[in-house]
Design a protein around this motif. Structure first.
Motif, short mmCIF file in Angstrom:
data_model
loop_
_atom_site.label_atom_id
_atom_site.label_comp_id
_atom_site.label_asym_id
_atom_site.label_seq_id
_atom_site.Cartn_x
_atom_site.Cartn_y
_atom_site.Cartn_z
N THR A 348 26.50 -11.88 94.31
CA THR A 348 26.99 -12.03 95.67
C THR A 348 26.16 -11.14 96.59
O THR A 348 26.12 -9.93 96.41
N ILE A 349 25.49 -11.75 97.55
CA ILE A 349 24.61 -11.03 98.48
C ILE A 349 25.27 -11.03 99.85
O ILE A 349 25.49 -12.10 100.43
N VAL A 350 25.61 -9.86 100.34
CA VAL A 350 26.22 -9.73 101.66
C VAL A 350 25.27 -8.96 102.56
O VAL A 350 24.97 -7.80 102.30
N ARG A 351 24.77 -9.62 103.58
CA ARG A 351 23.96 -8.90 104.58
C ARG A 351 24.89 -8.41 105.67
O ARG A 351 25.56 -9.21 106.32
N HIS A 357 26.19 -12.09 106.80
CA HIS A 357 25.90 -13.34 106.10
C HIS A 357 26.18 -13.13 104.62
O HIS A 357 25.86 -12.08 104.05
N THR A 358 26.78 -14.13 103.98
CA THR A 358 27.12 -14.03 102.56
C THR A 358 26.53 -15.20 101.79
O THR A 358 26.61 -16.35 102.26
N ILE A 381 27.11 -7.87 91.20
CA ILE A 381 26.94 -8.76 90.06
C ILE A 381 28.20 -8.74 89.21
O ILE A 381 28.78 -7.68 88.97
N ARG A 382 28.62 -9.90 88.75
CA ARG A 382 29.71 -9.97 87.77
C ARG A 382 29.45 -11.14 86.82
O ARG A 382 28.76 -12.11 87.17
N PHE A 400 24.88 -2.82 94.61
CA PHE A 400 23.73 -2.23 95.29
C PHE A 400 24.03 -2.16 96.78
O PHE A 400 24.47 -3.13 97.39
N HIS A 401 23.82 -0.98 97.37
CA HIS A 401 23.93 -0.81 98.82
C HIS A 401 22.58 -0.27 99.29
O HIS A 401 22.11 0.75 98.80
#
Length: 409
Positions: A348-351, A357-358, A381-382, A400-401
């Motif tokens: 899952t990528i959250v900007r 944006h996801t 990640i899961r 990750f941040h």
């Protein structure tokens, strides 16, 4: 720039509060005999995250101690920023910072009675400062009608205090009319059971503590262990029904950014989901045919399966092991060890900045590489597996941040 922001902080705090610098007589009279101890709930809501959410207990002796902790240089003297002899909203945030920081005076800075810097706050392109609410209302002195600043606002046992980021969107043009609307949920905590929807209500004010209305057609985000799992829209009454297919602790958040500055303040609440109760064994007199409206025993139960099979818990896969990330300009590579029981992995990528944006990606591999636009990201990640047509996820093992550099938007 720092000098300009400091001047803006002083001016904006003054405009919002319009509070006399001296403590009103009515407050002084009410504060002559403070209780021995009080416990309040403190929240600090940043641009798009919750910095603090916990109960703060203060004893009467803490008042003088906190007053002596936060000082400002004046010539050769150190003058206290907080001067009241009763519990205030500023003392609640002061007690918290004093308890976690070795340099509290640097990690909590006041300007005209309001925080101008709180440890851990995010930076943003627009100009932001801190405002506050007590029990989701903008507190004012009844004897004068003036709004309180945190250092003059009396608080009592059981109060809920929220400090939130408020912004001015065009500081270069001197536009001080665009204030962030404060938002909140009707409850700080919700409880339900798996597969039983829970209703949440989302509200907002006009940024000054007046004109309370439903936060209609706003996006609510639901997180589990730091990973975004779903988003829902509120109705015209500000409410939304949230349903969860498994037990756990979830967080629901609201808020909206415009060019990195809050239009609607960040709000959060916790949802505790208990396991669904196992169906009881039917008595001989009970009807043998289920009602057409009866809920399924389990979403993963196969047609014709007995009650014992339906009630059997589905085992979650193990989380990904030892994830590692490397960044080269605008490309990120993440690798991890194979997880037991996993059919694949969800990234899952959250900007978060410059605009939210996801994106979710599934892969069966244990290495992931992707080019990203410049911005501030949170990547989780899961593991997942499938059973009976249902997807079962692991707990998120790693997030990750960071900032991805590269070509601008």
């Amino acid at each position: 720039m720092k000098t300009t922001k400091k001047q803006l902080a002083i001016l904006l705090t003054f405009i919002l509060s319009i509070t006399p610098l001296s403590v009103p007589p009515a407050v002084q009279a009410a504060a002559q005999a403070p209780p021995d101890t009080i416990t309040v709930n403190l929240k600090v809501e940043d641009l798009d995250s919750t910095l603090v959410s916990q109960n703060i207990t203060m004893a009467k002796d803490d008042i003088a101690q906190i007053n002596q902790t936060f000082t400002v240089e004046s010539g050769n003297a150190e003058l206290p920023v907080l001067k009241s002899d009763y519990f205030t909203a500023a003392h609640a945030i002061g007690k918290y910072i004093a308890g976690i920081s070795d340099t509290p005076k640097k990690d909590l800075i006041f300007s005209y009675g309001s925080p101008s810097y709180i440890k851990g706050e995010q930076d943003c392109g627009g100009y932001c400062y801190w405002s506050f609410r007590v029990n989701n209302a903008s507190p004012a002195d009844e004897s004068t009608g003036y709004s309180y600043t945190p250092d003059a606002c009396p608080i009592k046992d059981g109060d809920a205090i929220v400090f939130f980021r408020q912004g001015c969107y065009d500081q270069n043009a001197g536009d001080f009319g665009a204030y962030t609307s404060y938002s909140w949920f009707d409850r700080d905590r919700y409880e339900t059971t798996a597969n039983t929807p829970v209703s949440v209500t989302y509200r907002k004010d006009d940024g000054f503590g007046f004109s309370v209305s439903p936060a209609a057609d706003e996006t609510l985000s639901i997180y589990e262990g730091g990973a975004l799992i779903q988003e829902v829209k509120t109705g015209q009454d500000g409410s939304a029904l949230l349903a969860f297919d498994r037990a756990g602790t979830y967080t629901v958040t609201g808020g909206r950014l415009q060019d990195g500055v809050p239009v609607l303040s960040h709000a959060s609440a916790v949802i505790t989901v208990a396991p669904a109760e196992a169906p009881s064994t039917a008595s001989p007199a009970a009807p043998q045919t289920a009602s057409p409206s009866a809920p399924e025993i389990s979403p993963s139960a196969k047609p014709g399966a007995g009650s014992s099979a339906a009630a059997k818990a589905v085992k979650k896969p193990a989380p990904p092991k030892k994830p590692k990330a490397s960044i080269k300009k605008n490309k990120i590579t993440i690798s991890w060890k194979k997880a037991a029981g996993a059919k694949g992995y969800q990234i899952t990528i959250v900007r978060k900045k410059p605009s939210k944006h996801t994106k979710r990606i599934r892969t069966a591999k244990t290495k992931f590489t992707k080019k990203l636009k410049a911005g501030t990201y949170s990547i989780t990640i899961r593991s997942y597996t499938k059973k009976g047509g249902k997807t079962i996820y692991s707990k998120s093992s790693w997030t990750f941040h960071g900032v991805i550099k590269g070509a601008s938007r």
